[in-house]
Write an enzyme that holds these catalytic residues in place. Structure first.
Site, PDB file in Angstrom:
ATOM      1  N   VAL A  25     -34.340 -48.478   2.810  1.00  0.00           N
ATOM      2  CA  VAL A  25     -33.972 -47.556   3.906  1.00  0.00           C
ATOM      3  C   VAL A  25     -35.143 -46.632   4.215  1.00  0.00           C
ATOM      4  O   VAL A  25     -35.989 -46.378   3.371  1.00  0.00           O
ATOM      5  CB  VAL A  25     -32.726 -46.700   3.549  1.00  0.00           C
ATOM      6  CG1 VAL A  25     -31.468 -47.543   3.542  1.00  0.00           C
ATOM      7  CG2 VAL A  25     -32.905 -45.988   2.217  1.00  0.00           C
ATOM      8  N   HIS A  55     -26.612 -53.932  -7.752  1.00  0.00           N
ATOM      9  CA  HIS A  55     -25.960 -53.124  -6.721  1.00  0.00           C
ATOM     10  C   HIS A  55     -25.308 -54.051  -5.699  1.00  0.00           C
ATOM     11  O   HIS A  55     -25.496 -55.275  -5.775  1.00  0.00           O
ATOM     12  CB  HIS A  55     -26.944 -52.149  -6.048  1.00  0.00           C
ATOM     13  CG  HIS A  55     -28.239 -52.776  -5.574  1.00  0.00           C
ATOM     14  ND1 HIS A  55     -29.234 -52.058  -4.962  1.00  0.00           N
ATOM     15  CD2 HIS A  55     -28.690 -54.063  -5.624  1.00  0.00           C
ATOM     16  CE1 HIS A  55     -30.239 -52.854  -4.657  1.00  0.00           C
ATOM     17  NE2 HIS A  55     -29.945 -54.064  -5.049  1.00  0.00           N
ATOM     18  N   ARG A 108     -25.673 -53.081 -14.976  1.00  0.00           N
ATOM     19  CA  ARG A 108     -26.957 -52.441 -15.313  1.00  0.00           C
ATOM     20  C   ARG A 108     -27.193 -52.550 -16.805  1.00  0.00           C
ATOM     21  O   ARG A 108     -26.294 -52.249 -17.607  1.00  0.00           O
ATOM     22  CB  ARG A 108     -26.945 -50.961 -14.915  1.00  0.00           C
ATOM     23  CG  ARG A 108     -26.684 -50.693 -13.443  1.00  0.00           C
ATOM     24  CD  ARG A 108     -27.943 -50.476 -12.628  1.00  0.00           C
ATOM     25  NE  ARG A 108     -27.617 -50.432 -11.201  1.00  0.00           N
ATOM     26  CZ  ARG A 108     -27.564 -49.316 -10.475  1.00  0.00           C
ATOM     27  NH1 ARG A 108     -27.851 -48.160 -11.027  1.00  0.00           N
ATOM     28  NH2 ARG A 108     -27.248 -49.374  -9.192  1.00  0.00           N
ATOM     29  N   TRP A 165     -33.501 -50.104 -11.231  1.00  0.00           N
ATOM     30  CA  TRP A 165     -32.343 -50.913 -11.605  1.00  0.00           C
ATOM     31  C   TRP A 165     -32.666 -51.733 -12.856  1.00  0.00           C
ATOM     32  O   TRP A 165     -33.400 -52.719 -12.774  1.00  0.00           O
ATOM     33  CB  TRP A 165     -31.958 -51.846 -10.461  1.00  0.00           C
ATOM     34  CG  TRP A 165     -31.548 -51.114  -9.228  1.00  0.00           C
ATOM     35  CD1 TRP A 165     -30.307 -50.637  -8.945  1.00  0.00           C
ATOM     36  CD2 TRP A 165     -32.374 -50.757  -8.110  1.00  0.00           C
ATOM     37  NE1 TRP A 165     -30.302 -50.007  -7.726  1.00  0.00           N
ATOM     38  CE2 TRP A 165     -31.558 -50.064  -7.190  1.00  0.00           C
ATOM     39  CE3 TRP A 165     -33.722 -50.955  -7.782  1.00  0.00           C
ATOM     40  CZ2 TRP A 165     -32.044 -49.569  -5.978  1.00  0.00           C
ATOM     41  CZ3 TRP A 165     -34.203 -50.461  -6.589  1.00  0.00           C
ATOM     42  CH2 TRP A 165     -33.364 -49.773  -5.703  1.00  0.00           C
ATOM     43  N   GLN A 175     -19.143 -50.561  -7.128  1.00  0.00           N
ATOM     44  CA  GLN A 175     -19.747 -49.844  -6.010  1.00  0.00           C
ATOM     45  C   GLN A 175     -19.019 -50.176  -4.715  1.00  0.00           C
ATOM     46  O   GLN A 175     -18.288 -51.177  -4.631  1.00  0.00           O
ATOM     47  CB  GLN A 175     -21.219 -50.261  -5.835  1.00  0.00           C
ATOM     48  CG  GLN A 175     -22.168 -49.621  -6.838  1.00  0.00           C
ATOM     49  CD  GLN A 175     -23.625 -49.847  -6.482  1.00  0.00           C
ATOM     50  OE1 GLN A 175     -23.973 -50.823  -5.816  1.00  0.00           O
ATOM     51  NE2 GLN A 175     -24.487 -48.953  -6.934  1.00  0.00           N
ATOM     52  N   ALA A 201     -27.052 -47.629   6.101  1.00  0.00           N
ATOM     53  CA  ALA A 201     -26.424 -48.255   4.940  1.00  0.00           C
ATOM     54  C   ALA A 201     -26.149 -47.166   3.921  1.00  0.00           C
ATOM     55  O   ALA A 201     -26.842 -46.143   3.890  1.00  0.00           O
ATOM     56  CB  ALA A 201     -27.336 -49.320   4.347  1.00  0.00           C
TER      57      ALA A 201
HETATM   58  N1  PHE Z   1     -28.024 -49.695  -3.683  1.00  0.00           N
HETATM   59  C1  PHE Z   1     -28.354 -48.316  -4.018  1.00  0.00           C
HETATM   60  C2  PHE Z   1     -28.109 -48.094  -5.506  1.00  0.00           C
HETATM   61  O1  PHE Z   1     -27.375 -48.825  -6.117  1.00  0.00           O
HETATM   62  C3  PHE Z   1     -27.553 -47.335  -3.192  1.00  0.00           C
HETATM   63  C4  PHE Z   1     -27.868 -47.402  -1.741  1.00  0.00           C
HETATM   64  C5  PHE Z   1     -27.175 -48.258  -0.892  1.00  0.00           C
HETATM   65  C6  PHE Z   1     -28.867 -46.620  -1.190  1.00  0.00           C
HETATM   66  C7  PHE Z   1     -27.481 -48.315   0.462  1.00  0.00           C
HETATM   67  C8  PHE Z   1     -29.171 -46.645   0.144  1.00  0.00           C
HETATM   68  C9  PHE Z   1     -28.461 -47.507   0.964  1.00  0.00           C
HETATM   69  O2  PHE Z   1     -28.664 -47.189  -6.092  1.00  0.00           O
END
Ligand code: PHE
Length: 336
Positions: A258, A174, A200, A152, A214, A302
């Site tokens: 995760v 995010h 970003r 990120w 998002q 998630a």
């Molecule tokens: N937050 C991650 C992204 O922006 C996406 C994501 C959300 C992945 C939740 C796994 C679980 O790339």
């Protein structure tokens, strides 16, 4: 004669202020511009003058005449407008078409996503766009200096305090920080989605913008499993793209918050290749522990998807920058 012209102008200015209706206005017009007016008297006396005087006085007289005409014209328009409103509405006049605005395509897509998840008993919550380093990274199992931070590119906010160790702020990269904020304040079971704008620090091109939208999802409870995730997300995409026969692929992937992590690909009727549509996974035990949950009792999944990307796939939009450049020729195509 010059004096006379001046007097005409001043007495006109005094008189005209008193004209309260069109009848008085007409009397005024006759008095100052009519055949027997003082002005036409001056005009007719001009023939007795020398050529040089004629030029000079003629010019002044003409200016006075133009002035009188202009003021009278304005006055008549004002009186007529007043009369029309006070006395009658002309119902035979042609109507004026009113133009109504409409929703931006991204708003429409966001609303559509919300509608589908609400029908599956999810709640919609929102969080701040300026986040702390803690919620955007650390609490999501991404400590400082962790190489995953490179996933990120971040806009850091200039610190308000120069104190060493003061929390640093950033524009959220995010919507995942809202997972933490929500879990800190609620007890499972629950299921939420989080729409929001993210940022970003990247070069822009047809598929990258420095800000975009998002939709985060989080479901936590006893025995929530990846199979539950698969079912819910397949239901969602089939409904969103109105394609009950679309195909899905769940590819192993890595996100620090995760475990296991997956990326979801879809293939709709007519698609020639797989399209990547979201990152997801089971909420990491470290994340659950950090918000005070017992990972042996509750589990969760998630997911995070790009609203812009879904809109582009749904409406075949070739460039993400169309959403933000304000070109009405683009926006107006999304009038319902
Ligand atoms: N937050 C991650 C992204 O922006 C996406 C994501 C959300 C992945 C939740 C796994 C679980 O790339």
């Amino acid at each position: 004669m010059l004096d006379k012209l001046k007097t005409i102008k001043t007495s006109f200015q005094q008189d005209i202020a008193a004209a309260a209706d069109l009848e008085q206005w007409e009397a005024m017009r006759v008095k100052y511009l009519g055949r027997k007016s003082q002005l036409s008297e001056v005009m007719s006396m001009m023939k007795t003058l020398s050529a040089e005087q004629k030029r000079d006085i003629g010019k002044q007289a003409n200016e006075v005449r133009l002035y009188l005409e202009a003021v009278l014209e304005d006055m008549r328009n004002a009186l007529e407008a007043k009369g029309a409103h006070a006395n009658q509405i002309d119902v035979t006049r042609p109507g004026v078409k009113t133009t109504a605005g409409h929703l931006h395509p991204l708003t429409r897509v966001e609303d559509e996503i919300k509608r589908i998840f609400l029908s599956m008993n999810f709640s919609v919550v929102e969080g701040p766009e300026v986040e702390t380093e803690h919620y955007n990274f650390d609490a999501l199992n991404i400590p400082a200096n962790h190489p995953a931070r490179e996933m990120w590119d971040t806009f850091w906010v200039k610190p308000g305090s120069k104190t060493a160790g003061a929390p640093r702020n950033l524009l959220r990269t995010h919507t995942s920080p809202m997972q933490i904020r929500y879990m800190e304040k609620h007890t499972p079971p629950f299921q939420i989605i989080v729409p929001g704008r993210v940022f970003r620090y990247e070069a822009t091109d047809a598929s990258h913008e420095i800000n975009f939208y998002q939709m985060e999802g989080l479901m936590v409870g006893p025995d929530v499993s990846l199979a539950n995730f698969k079912y819910i997300i397949e239901e969602f995409f089939k409904e969103f793209f109105n394609d009950p026969d679309m195909q899905f692929r769940f590819r192993p992937s890595y996100f620090p918050f995760v475990e296991p992590g997956v990326e979801v690909d879809i293939k709709r009727k007519g698609d020639s290749k797989w399209l990547e549509v979201m990152g997801a996974g089971m909420v990491h035990r470290n994340v659950l522990k950090a918000v005070g949950y017992d990972p042996n009792i509750v589990q969760g999944f998630a997911f995070g998807m790009g609203t812009d990307r879904l809109a582009m796939l749904k409406y075949k939009i070739p460039d993400i920058r169309f959403f933000y450049n304000g070109d009405l020729r683009f926006i107006k195509q999304f009038k319902k």
